[in-house]
Enzyme design. Structure first.
Site, PDB file in Angstrom:
ATOM      1  N   SER A 255      28.141 113.698  30.251  1.00  0.00           N
ATOM      2  CA  SER A 255      28.273 113.209  31.624  1.00  0.00           C
ATOM      3  C   SER A 255      28.423 114.415  32.554  1.00  0.00           C
ATOM      4  O   SER A 255      28.743 115.523  32.109  1.00  0.00           O
ATOM      5  CB  SER A 255      29.469 112.268  31.691  1.00  0.00           C
ATOM      6  OG  SER A 255      30.414 112.697  32.610  1.00  0.00           O
ATOM      7  N   SER A 256      28.215 114.180  33.853  1.00  0.00           N
ATOM      8  CA  SER A 256      28.255 115.308  34.795  1.00  0.00           C
ATOM      9  C   SER A 256      29.648 115.928  34.899  1.00  0.00           C
ATOM     10  O   SER A 256      29.803 117.014  35.454  1.00  0.00           O
ATOM     11  CB  SER A 256      27.760 114.864  36.171  1.00  0.00           C
ATOM     12  OG  SER A 256      28.516 113.768  36.620  1.00  0.00           O
ATOM     13  N   CYS A 257      30.679 115.256  34.334  1.00  0.00           N
ATOM     14  CA  CYS A 257      32.027 115.834  34.410  1.00  0.00           C
ATOM     15  C   CYS A 257      32.206 117.034  33.475  1.00  0.00           C
ATOM     16  O   CYS A 257      33.253 117.676  33.489  1.00  0.00           O
ATOM     17  CB  CYS A 257      33.094 114.785  34.159  1.00  0.00           C
ATOM     18  SG  CYS A 257      33.091 114.212  32.474  1.00  0.00           S
TER      19      CYS A 257
ATOM     20  N   TYR B 186      38.188 114.562  28.239  1.00  0.00           N
ATOM     21  CA  TYR B 186      36.901 113.906  27.947  1.00  0.00           C
ATOM     22  C   TYR B 186      35.780 114.943  28.030  1.00  0.00           C
ATOM     23  O   TYR B 186      34.908 115.028  27.155  1.00  0.00           O
ATOM     24  CB  TYR B 186      36.712 112.810  28.997  1.00  0.00           C
ATOM     25  CG  TYR B 186      35.424 112.041  28.964  1.00  0.00           C
ATOM     26  CD1 TYR B 186      35.160 111.144  27.936  1.00  0.00           C
ATOM     27  CD2 TYR B 186      34.480 112.175  29.993  1.00  0.00           C
ATOM     28  CE1 TYR B 186      33.990 110.402  27.931  1.00  0.00           C
ATOM     29  CE2 TYR B 186      33.311 111.432  29.993  1.00  0.00           C
ATOM     30  CZ  TYR B 186      33.074 110.551  28.955  1.00  0.00           C
ATOM     31  OH  TYR B 186      31.912 109.818  28.954  1.00  0.00           O
TER      32      TYR B 186
ATOM     33  N   LYS C 263      32.983 116.330  25.220  1.00  0.00           N
ATOM     34  CA  LYS C 263      31.526 116.279  25.461  1.00  0.00           C
ATOM     35  C   LYS C 263      30.895 117.672  25.347  1.00  0.00           C
ATOM     36  O   LYS C 263      29.791 117.819  24.815  1.00  0.00           O
ATOM     37  CB  LYS C 263      31.244 115.685  26.849  1.00  0.00           C
ATOM     38  CG  LYS C 263      31.586 114.208  26.960  1.00  0.00           C
ATOM     39  CD  LYS C 263      30.663 113.377  26.104  1.00  0.00           C
ATOM     40  CE  LYS C 263      30.879 111.894  26.265  1.00  0.00           C
ATOM     41  NZ  LYS C 263      30.048 111.103  25.354  1.00  0.00           N
TER      42      LYS C 263
ATOM     43  N   HIS D 188      34.758 102.449  36.112  1.00  0.00           N
ATOM     44  CA  HIS D 188      34.340 103.522  37.014  1.00  0.00           C
ATOM     45  C   HIS D 188      34.383 102.999  38.456  1.00  0.00           C
ATOM     46  O   HIS D 188      34.537 101.806  38.698  1.00  0.00           O
ATOM     47  CB  HIS D 188      32.929 103.996  36.658  1.00  0.00           C
ATOM     48  CG  HIS D 188      32.873 104.743  35.362  1.00  0.00           C
ATOM     49  ND1 HIS D 188      32.348 104.196  34.221  1.00  0.00           N
ATOM     50  CD2 HIS D 188      33.297 105.984  35.028  1.00  0.00           C
ATOM     51  CE1 HIS D 188      32.442 105.073  33.231  1.00  0.00           C
ATOM     52  NE2 HIS D 188      33.017 106.170  33.696  1.00  0.00           N
TER      53      HIS D 188
END
Ligand SMILES: NC(=O)c1ccc[n+]([C@@H]2O[C@H](COP(=O)([O-])OP(=O)(O)OC[C@H]3O[C@@H](n4cnc5c(N)ncnc54)[C@H](OP(=O)(O)O)[C@@H]3O)[C@@H](O)[C@H]2O)c1
Length: 309
Positions: free
Chosen positions: A109-111, A138, A142, A181
């Protein structure tokens, strides 16, 4: 080479992303898709995942199973977010490798990108700075998954790609306020306000953080596209390269529902990263672009939401 006879394991097929990917591959005529519910195979269980992979001979694996949640659950369940995701991805990626699976898609994910990345965020920003605290655990899980795929590609010439989508929305999303979300939470809040004929909704934080949204079927299309494509790049951003503030999204949903109400900001709740719009030049250069507009995506998503609530 992946073709319609290839045996493909879609992990996480009941989720927002996995269900859309499953639908895409069925629509494309794939005949040999394997899925398994969590109550039969918990992907955290090393032994059972090992036996499952041994019993099959997968040509490709799509890993859409993960512990996923919004800002509140990420902050509350830090250890579960890092540990469960590491367990799931290690078991699935390692057993894919051990059982000779040549093609795999891992979803991050972009995080994963630093909090103050240059915008729009290109893939080269990875590990260039500190992460946003609210989803650090998280994100670290990733990043470990991306690096595991990369190491296997470099050492064993495999096609294990990590796709990094922006925020996603669509049918089958999670509308639980504790774990969802921001976008599904906004849909539910504004819908509730409309049916209860209330004239205000609460938004967490100051409403100014900007977010990029992609309709989930666009991501499924990218997974389908990139699973079949051999690229030298392992990490590819998937988005549309456009973002809006949380308040702007709230106003779009209000207009769609024809229900205008006041926004009350809850400053006790965190904002998260101020902006994280993805640079999608690489995906475009490799031949993939998003197709579904926010207007169309919202309409399809809301129609699914009212069927289920
Ligand atoms: N949603 C987003 O906005 C977003 C944005 C960017 C990236 N992504 C990525 O997309 C992927 C999927 O996210 P999602 O939004 O589809 O999440 P989701 O709706 O919560 O679905 C998660 C899936 O994983 C399964 N799962 C979780 N833990 C499992 C376990 N221990 N064993 C077996 N299965 C397990 C769930 O099964 P159950 O149904 O049985 O719980 C479900 O099928 C994640 O890697 C996430 O990082 C999501």
């Amino acid at each position: 080479m992946i073709d319609k006879q290839s045996k493909i394991f879609i992990a996480g097929h009941t989720g927002l992303v996995g269900s859309s990917i499953h639908k895409k591959f069925v629509k494309k005529g794939f005949k040999n898709i394997v899925t398994i519910p969590r109550k039969i195979l918990d992907l955290r269980n090393k032994k059972n995942v090992e036996s499952f992979f041994k019993a099959h001979n997968f040509d490709a694996v799509i890993l859409a199973a993960a512990k996923v949640g919004g800002i509140k659950s990420n902050e509350t369940f830090k250890s579960q977010f890092i540990f469960e995701n590491l367990e799931i991805q290690n078991n699935v990626i390692y057993n894919s490798f051990k059982n000779n699976v040549k093609n795999l898609i891992f979803l991050g994910s972009s995080c994963i990108y630093p909090k103050y990345s240059r915008q729009p965020i290109s893939e080269s920003e990875l590990l260039n700075g500190h992460l946003e605290k609210t989803n650090e655990y998280y994100a670290i899980a990733k990043i470990a998954g991306i690096k595991l795929c990369q190491s296997l590609n470099e050492q064993f010439n495999l096609n294990y790609k990590s796709l990094m989508p922006c925020n996603l929305y669509g049918p089958n999303d999670n509308y639980n306020f504790e774990t969802s979300h921001f976008f599904p939470a906004l849909i539910r809040k504004i819908h509730n306000s409309k049916i209860k004929d209330e004239k205000k909704i609460e938004i967490w934080g100051n409403g100014k953080p900007k977010r990029e949204l992609l309709y989930v079927d666009d991501l499924a299309d990218a997974v389908y596209y990139f699973l079949k494509k051999r690229t030298k790049e392992n990490l590819i951003n998937i988005g549309n390269g456009k973002d809006k503030s949380i308040i702007q999204y709230a106003k779009i949903i209000m207009k769609y529902l024809n229900h205008h109400c006041k926004i009350k900001l809850n400053s006790n709740m965190p904002n998260g990263t101020p902006q994280k719009v993805l640079n999608v030049t690489l995906a475009k250069k490799l031949g993939w672009t998003s197709k579904i507009s926010l207007e169309k995506g919202l309409d399809l998503t809301y129609k699914d939401f009212i069927k289920r609530y």
